[in-house]
Design a protein around this motif. Structure first.
Motif, short mmCIF file in Angstrom:
data_model
loop_
_atom_site.label_atom_id
_atom_site.label_comp_id
_atom_site.label_asym_id
_atom_site.label_seq_id
_atom_site.Cartn_x
_atom_site.Cartn_y
_atom_site.Cartn_z
N VAL A 220 0.78 -1.28 -0.01
CA VAL A 220 -0.18 -0.16 0.07
C VAL A 220 0.67 1.23 -0.04
N VAL A 221 0.53 2.17 -0.89
CA VAL A 221 1.32 3.41 -0.92
C VAL A 221 0.63 4.59 -0.04
N VAL A 222 1.14 5.10 0.82
CA VAL A 222 0.53 6.31 1.64
C VAL A 222 1.42 7.59 1.13
N LYS A 223 0.69 8.42 0.91
CA LYS A 223 1.12 9.78 0.66
C LYS A 223 1.20 10.58 1.74
N ILE A 224 2.54 10.92 2.15
CA ILE A 224 2.48 11.74 3.38
C ILE A 224 2.24 13.09 3.17
N TRP A 225 1.63 13.85 4.09
CA TRP A 225 1.46 15.26 4.01
C TRP A 225 2.40 16.26 3.22
N ASP A 226 3.66 15.83 3.67
CA ASP A 226 4.94 16.66 2.80
C ASP A 226 5.17 15.90 1.46
N LYS A 227 4.70 15.16 1.09
CA LYS A 227 4.73 14.50 -0.37
C LYS A 227 5.54 13.36 -0.49
N ARG A 228 6.12 12.96 0.56
CA ARG A 228 6.74 11.89 0.79
C ARG A 228 5.78 10.64 0.54
N ARG A 229 6.33 9.51 0.40
CA ARG A 229 5.60 8.36 -0.07
C ARG A 229 6.11 7.29 1.00
N LEU A 230 5.17 6.69 1.68
CA LEU A 230 5.33 5.48 2.86
C LEU A 230 4.90 4.17 1.99
N ILE A 231 5.69 3.28 1.66
CA ILE A 231 5.41 1.87 1.16
C ILE A 231 5.09 1.02 2.25
N VAL A 232 4.02 0.48 2.53
CA VAL A 232 3.72 -0.55 3.54
C VAL A 232 3.22 -1.72 3.00
N PRO A 233 3.75 -3.16 3.53
CA PRO A 233 3.05 -4.19 2.96
C PRO A 233 1.68 -4.50 3.55
N THR A 234 0.96 -4.97 2.73
CA THR A 234 -0.47 -5.21 3.01
C THR A 234 -0.62 -6.00 4.42
N PRO A 235 0.02 -6.80 4.74
CA PRO A 235 -0.19 -7.58 5.96
C PRO A 235 -0.37 -6.73 7.07
N TYR A 236 0.57 -5.36 7.15
CA TYR A 236 0.51 -4.40 8.17
C TYR A 236 -0.79 -4.14 8.61
N PHE A 237 -1.78 -3.72 7.66
CA PHE A 237 -2.98 -3.35 7.96
C PHE A 237 -4.04 -4.34 8.40
N ILE A 238 -3.43 -5.63 8.39
CA ILE A 238 -4.29 -6.73 8.96
C ILE A 238 -3.99 -7.28 10.54
N GLU A 239 -2.63 -6.88 10.58
CA GLU A 239 -2.02 -7.34 11.89
C GLU A 239 -1.67 -6.46 12.81
N LYS A 240 -1.51 -5.08 12.41
CA LYS A 240 -0.97 -4.17 13.44
C LYS A 240 -2.11 -2.97 13.52
N PRO A 241 -2.14 -2.34 14.54
CA PRO A 241 -3.09 -1.41 14.84
C PRO A 241 -2.78 -0.08 14.09
N PHE A 242 -3.48 0.71 13.65
CA PHE A 242 -3.38 2.04 12.90
C PHE A 242 -4.46 2.92 12.99
N GLN A 243 -4.33 4.17 12.84
CA GLN A 243 -5.63 5.15 12.92
C GLN A 243 -6.05 5.24 11.39
N ASN A 244 -7.50 5.20 11.32
CA ASN A 244 -7.96 5.58 10.12
C ASN A 244 -9.00 6.72 10.27
N TRP A 245 -8.75 7.64 9.70
CA TRP A 245 -9.69 9.13 10.33
C TRP A 245 -10.81 9.11 9.44
N THR A 246 -10.85 8.22 8.42
CA THR A 246 -11.93 8.34 7.31
C THR A 246 -12.77 7.09 7.29
N LYS A 247 -12.74 6.20 8.15
CA LYS A 247 -13.25 4.70 8.00
C LYS A 247 -14.77 4.93 7.53
N THR A 248 -15.50 5.63 8.53
CA THR A 248 -16.91 5.53 8.13
C THR A 248 -17.58 6.81 7.67
#
Length: 353
Positions: A220-248
């Motif tokens: 998954v590619v996350v576009k950081i606010w300062d235009k950097r890109r954070l590349i995260v493996p997909t299992p991260y979003f299944i196995e680790k806690p993270f904040q989603n501000w626009t889930k619902t």
């Protein structure tokens, strides 16, 4: 003459086959163009162009397989290669057709949802699902097509059976080696179905604030606010806690903390907050609260709570409100700004000289 030695029946049969294929191709082309212009059956732009070539190769594969063509070309001894060429050409054309149909279906469905709209939660859900599922279907279709081509050759088919029959231990070793990759792919599929994240979601990952820019089966590619890109493996979003501000929903509350002296007039500050919010388009007119949340030795903690339509707007609103409230205190109640006090008392005792 070249065709003098060719039986007329074979020539006429080939000619009839060619005419039938051309007529069938013309009819399909005609209906595709007609439905593309009819508002009731409006097809996506470029439908005929995307489907015409795969359909043409399907008909061509049928023509290559015909016995009359081999007779016409005096290639009866090469029947095996004609049939194999026809089979491979047919598989290639069907694969091409299925991939184009898949892209067209995605385009039709996605076109009904506007991802750029303010309330785009449903659009982002649909876009995320189709984006990931499309990759899965493309992968499966291509694998099946390659497998079908290889299995059409008897020698390769026998070799494949032999390899599968004698690859028990090797299969177990490869399975363990590929466990990580398989888990990553399954995580991608799970994200498409459960959707803990969606395209354009605002997330906090590894302490970084950003938006989901791209979701694939493996990362998954996350576009950081300062235009950097954070590349995260997909299992991260299944196995680790993270904040989603626009889930619902995308709306969010913003806070501004002020530390002031005990002499601050709370009602005047509360009225000023209301005035600031009413004069800015950043506020969505839902939440407007000012509360004293703590009292410390040298100051009181005041929290201004406000709402905005999404997180970037909430950030701008917080910055705006903080600046205006500080300016209000500086201009109207400078004595209420937090300070340290030192009390000096004059002693009444007179010591003897």
């Amino acid at each position: 003459m070249i065709f003098d030695t060719i039986p007329k029946n074979d020539f006429y049969l080939f000619l009839a086959s060619l005419i039938a294929i051309l007529v069938a191709y013309w009819l399909i082309s005609y209906f595709l163009r007609k439905f593309g212009k009819d508002p009731k059956y409006l097809l996506p732009e470029g439908t005929f162009r995307k489907l015409s070539w795969p359909i043409f190769f399907i008909f061509l594969s049928i023509l290559v397989r015909s016995e009359s063509l081999r007779t016409l070309l005096r290639a009866d001894d090469h029947e095996y290669w004609f049939k194999k060429t026809s089979t491979i050409l047919f598989i290639f054309a069907i694969t091409w057709l299925m991939l184009n149909l898949l892209k067209m279906v995605k385009k039709v469905i996605i076109s009904n949802y506007d991802v750029q709209a303010e309330n785009n939660l449903k659009a982002r859900k649909v876009y995320t699902q189709f984006n990931i599922l499309e990759r899965i279907f493309i992968f499966v279709i291509i694998i099946l097509a390659v497998g079908a081509v290889l299995m059409s050759f008897e020698s390769i088919r026998e070799l494949g059976v032999s390899i599968f029959a004698s690859a028990g231990v090797a299969g177990i070793i490869i399975g363990f080696s590929a466990q990580k990759m398989i888990g990553t792919v399954l995580a991608g599929i799970q994200i498409a179905i459960a959707q803990p994240i969606k395209m354009d979601d605002v997330v906090i990952v590894e302490g970084e604030w950003g938006r989901i820019e791209e979701i694939t089966l493996t990362y998954v590619v996350v576009k950081i606010w300062d235009k950097r890109r954070l590349i995260v493996p997909t299992p991260y979003f299944i196995e680790k806690p993270f904040q989603n501000w626009t889930k619902t929903s995308s709306d969010i509350l913003g806070t501004v903390f002020l530390y002031t002296d005990y002499t601050i007039p709370f009602d005047a500050l509360r009225q000023e907050l209301t005035k600031i919010l009413e004069n800015t388009p950043l506020w969505d007119k839902e939440v407007n609260v000012l509360q004293v949340t703590d009292s410390k030795q040298n100051c009181v903690e005041i929290r201004a709570l406000m709402s905005a339509k999404d997180s970037p707007t909430a950030w701008d609103l917080r910055v705006h409100v903080r600046e205006k409230l500080i300016t209000f205190l500086q201009e109207n109640y400078p004595e209420s700004i937090a300070k340290n006090r030192v009390l000096l008392e004059k002693s009444t005792d007179i010591s003897p000289t």
